[in-house]
Design an enzyme around this catalytic site. Sequence first.
Site, PDB file in Angstrom:
ATOM      1  N   CYS A  98       0.867  -1.183   0.000  1.00  0.00           N
ATOM      2  CA  CYS A  98       0.000   0.000   0.000  1.00  0.00           C
ATOM      3  C   CYS A  98       0.903   1.231   0.000  1.00  0.00           C
ATOM      4  O   CYS A  98       1.813   1.342   0.812  1.00  0.00           O
ATOM      5  CB  CYS A  98      -0.879  -0.017   1.246  1.00  0.00           C
ATOM      6  SG  CYS A  98      -1.657   1.550   1.622  1.00  0.00           S
ATOM      7  N   CYS A 102      -3.372   7.673  -1.406  1.00  0.00           N
ATOM      8  CA  CYS A 102      -4.697   7.789  -2.014  1.00  0.00           C
ATOM      9  C   CYS A 102      -5.737   8.363  -1.052  1.00  0.00           C
ATOM     10  O   CYS A 102      -6.717   8.971  -1.489  1.00  0.00           O
ATOM     11  CB  CYS A 102      -5.187   6.429  -2.458  1.00  0.00           C
ATOM     12  SG  CYS A 102      -3.872   5.281  -2.824  1.00  0.00           S
ATOM     13  N   THR A 189      -4.107   5.253   7.518  1.00  0.00           N
ATOM     14  CA  THR A 189      -3.045   4.810   6.620  1.00  0.00           C
ATOM     15  C   THR A 189      -2.058   5.940   6.315  1.00  0.00           C
ATOM     16  O   THR A 189      -2.469   7.050   5.972  1.00  0.00           O
ATOM     17  CB  THR A 189      -3.687   4.315   5.304  1.00  0.00           C
ATOM     18  OG1 THR A 189      -4.500   3.192   5.604  1.00  0.00           O
ATOM     19  CG2 THR A 189      -2.643   3.919   4.276  1.00  0.00           C
ATOM     20  N   GLU A 256      -0.414   1.848   9.580  1.00  0.00           N
ATOM     21  CA  GLU A 256      -1.559   2.602  10.101  1.00  0.00           C
ATOM     22  C   GLU A 256      -1.280   3.117  11.515  1.00  0.00           C
ATOM     23  O   GLU A 256      -0.549   2.480  12.281  1.00  0.00           O
ATOM     24  CB  GLU A 256      -2.821   1.720  10.105  1.00  0.00           C
ATOM     25  CG  GLU A 256      -3.534   1.657   8.760  1.00  0.00           C
ATOM     26  CD  GLU A 256      -2.828   0.846   7.689  1.00  0.00           C
ATOM     27  OE1 GLU A 256      -2.017  -0.022   8.035  1.00  0.00           O
ATOM     28  OE2 GLU A 256      -3.087   1.098   6.493  1.00  0.00           O
ATOM     29  N   HIS A 291     -12.762   6.049  -2.432  1.00  0.00           N
ATOM     30  CA  HIS A 291     -11.764   5.104  -1.925  1.00  0.00           C
ATOM     31  C   HIS A 291     -12.065   3.670  -2.349  1.00  0.00           C
ATOM     32  O   HIS A 291     -11.153   2.872  -2.580  1.00  0.00           O
ATOM     33  CB  HIS A 291     -11.612   5.222  -0.406  1.00  0.00           C
ATOM     34  CG  HIS A 291     -10.234   4.818   0.040  1.00  0.00           C
ATOM     35  ND1 HIS A 291      -9.102   5.386  -0.469  1.00  0.00           N
ATOM     36  CD2 HIS A 291      -9.810   3.846   0.889  1.00  0.00           C
ATOM     37  CE1 HIS A 291      -8.030   4.805   0.064  1.00  0.00           C
ATOM     38  NE2 HIS A 291      -8.436   3.872   0.890  1.00  0.00           N
ATOM     39  N   TYR A 295      -9.719   0.111  -5.048  1.00  0.00           N
ATOM     40  CA  TYR A 295      -9.229  -1.204  -4.613  1.00  0.00           C
ATOM     41  C   TYR A 295      -9.039  -2.216  -5.742  1.00  0.00           C
ATOM     42  O   TYR A 295      -8.250  -3.147  -5.599  1.00  0.00           O
ATOM     43  CB  TYR A 295     -10.150  -1.748  -3.509  1.00  0.00           C
ATOM     44  CG  TYR A 295      -9.732  -1.232  -2.144  1.00  0.00           C
ATOM     45  CD1 TYR A 295      -9.594   0.123  -1.909  1.00  0.00           C
ATOM     46  CD2 TYR A 295      -9.447  -2.097  -1.109  1.00  0.00           C
ATOM     47  CE1 TYR A 295      -9.187   0.593  -0.674  1.00  0.00           C
ATOM     48  CE2 TYR A 295      -9.040  -1.638   0.132  1.00  0.00           C
ATOM     49  CZ  TYR A 295      -8.914  -0.287   0.342  1.00  0.00           C
ATOM     50  OH  TYR A 295      -8.496   0.160   1.560  1.00  0.00           O
ATOM     51  N   CYS A 298      -5.152  -0.732  -6.769  1.00  0.00           N
ATOM     52  CA  CYS A 298      -3.960  -1.002  -5.929  1.00  0.00           C
ATOM     53  C   CYS A 298      -3.838  -2.470  -5.554  1.00  0.00           C
ATOM     54  O   CYS A 298      -2.769  -3.062  -5.651  1.00  0.00           O
ATOM     55  CB  CYS A 298      -3.983  -0.103  -4.698  1.00  0.00           C
ATOM     56  SG  CYS A 298      -5.254  -0.508  -3.486  1.00  0.00           S
ATOM     57  N   GLU A 442      -6.740  -5.681   5.685  1.00  0.00           N
ATOM     58  CA  GLU A 442      -6.888  -4.398   5.001  1.00  0.00           C
ATOM     59  C   GLU A 442      -7.890  -4.526   3.838  1.00  0.00           C
ATOM     60  O   GLU A 442      -8.710  -3.651   3.616  1.00  0.00           O
ATOM     61  CB  GLU A 442      -5.516  -3.933   4.499  1.00  0.00           C
ATOM     62  CG  GLU A 442      -5.331  -2.427   4.494  1.00  0.00           C
ATOM     63  CD  GLU A 442      -6.105  -1.719   3.422  1.00  0.00           C
ATOM     64  OE1 GLU A 442      -6.294  -2.318   2.354  1.00  0.00           O
ATOM     65  OE2 GLU A 442      -6.516  -0.571   3.652  1.00  0.00           O
TER      66      GLU A 442
HETATM   67 FE1  SF4 Z   1      -3.415   1.819   0.263  1.00  0.00          FE
HETATM   68 FE2  SF4 Z   1      -4.901   1.005  -1.783  1.00  0.00          FE
HETATM   69 FE3  SF4 Z   1      -5.990   2.537   0.156  1.00  0.00          FE
HETATM   70 FE4  SF4 Z   1      -4.190   3.523  -1.621  1.00  0.00          FE
HETATM   71  S1  SF4 Z   1      -6.268   2.754  -2.065  1.00  0.00           S
HETATM   72  S2  SF4 Z   1      -4.255   3.864   0.577  1.00  0.00           S
HETATM   73  S3  SF4 Z   1      -2.832   1.793  -1.887  1.00  0.00           S
HETATM   74  S4  SF4 Z   1      -5.172   0.425   0.367  1.00  0.00           S
HETATM   75 FE    FE Z   2      -6.760   1.150   2.494  1.00  0.00          FE
END
Ligand code: SF4
Ligand code: FE
Length: 506
Positions: A98, A102, A189, A256, A291, A295, A298, A442
């Site tokens: 991660c 973001c 995060t 985190e 957000h 997913y 990433c 996560e």
């Molecule tokens: Fe992390 Fe993915 Fe959330 Fe970006 S979108 S903060 S890479 S878990």
């Molecule tokens: Fe996340």
Amino acid sequence: MMTGREYVESLKKLKPKVYFMGKEVESVADHPVLRPHVNAAAMTYELAHEPDYEEIMTARSHLTGEKINRFTHIHQSTEDLVKKVKMMRLLGQKTGACFQRCVGFDALNALYIVTYDVDKKLGTDYHERLKKYLLYVQKNDLMCAGAMTDVKGDRGLRPHQQKDPDMYVHAVEKTEAGIIVRGAKAHITGAANSHEIIVMPTRALGPEDKDYAVSFAVPVDTEGVYLIFGRQPNELRRLESFIDCGNAKYGAVGGEALIIFDNVFVPWERVFMCGEYEFAGELVEIFATFHRQNYGGCKVGVADVLVGATTNIAEYIGVANASHVIDKITEMMFMAEACWCGSLACSYEGYKTPSGAYMPNPLLANVTKLLITRFPYEWSRLAQDIAGGLLATCPSERDFKHPKIGKFVEKYCKGVAEVPTEHRIRMLRLIEALSIGAHLVESLHGAGSPQAQKIMIWRRGNIEAKKQLAKIIAGIEEDKYFKRITGKSEEEYFEEFMRKVKQAHK
Ligand code: SF4
Ligand code: FE
């Protein structure tokens, strides 16, 4: 735009109060447990300078026309939304982790949309404040942590009903210069290695919860802000071994922290919501949509690394051509690409909001995230299945490099003759890092737990229209096309149908 190295250096100038394992962290960028997360975030800066990735890693600011890192951009089209998820898959592939940046990116975009709506309805000036703050973020290429999740205390009670009023972040005092806030945000995060923290409410709020409808930004080293860095499985391996970490360079999940706001003063120019409780739900929903869009980008980038690692290990132990192994790896890719379809689809189906900024399709973004609460468990299981039991019992790097017993590890951990034992061990450790522990938690809870997505899918799925479709087909409600197609009403059509049935039986 900062380079990766400049970002790392910029962190050294900050003095956040970060604690890990009971000790204050002197320098986040130099701490061996935190540093991999810093490296992963630094990739968001570094790739923006690569000519090959410029198109997706950078954008033109709609405020200044200048070239900026895409992580500070407000989406101006569905193309921007698509580039966002392409950027995330790329970064997942390059870090296997991660990269954290973001969340603040999504917070800026969500606030851009909602502050516009608040001002329009209530005549406030939050949107202009946010634009000024955005300019500051863009100009200095800052990393912002997005802080939404409150600690919540008794989940059966609303914020104002809690025995301890600090279970949700709230404004405790308003002065001419600003507000004073208290409370805590959990699982944030990248918080320790961000420059800024952007706070938003965590749920829809009623009039009694007015003080909890608060959004603001503070520098990470603001007086009264404490960050308690959370533990992750195997993180102390970073203190003793490189190979045993699996992904020593970039870590695993985001790193985190629990952020405490102990009577923190926030000047008005950094306050983006204060008391407008009726917009808290909208802000949460829009932020969550942004957000959840990510997913299938990433996590799929990380899955690409895992698929590669699994195929490598199959080759290293001589099973790569077995049909069941090919089938399992194909299954892993199928699941990853299905999630990717979700991220692309919700981006292409995005739309313009009254603020001028674009947002993804909420229904499809929620479907994407719900897939991610399931498929990573399954693709991790398949990776572990192929990797074999040594995944859980492999001797340590120290034993492998031991002057006396190292030769035994070398000899007895070998797979096919042509591949060095160290390659097998490194690949196993990578699979371990990518398929066990915090990564999966996560996937389950990041950007909201599965039930939160189900609530959104239920709300956005337009059940009434679907009920209607069924009633029309079942003949309970009028079908306005049927007569046009057949030239008969349903009764006439039915009578003729029954006549033909009787004739056929004669
Ligand atoms: Fe992390 Fe993915 Fe959330 Fe970006 S979108 S903060 S890479 S878990
Ligand atoms: Fe996340």
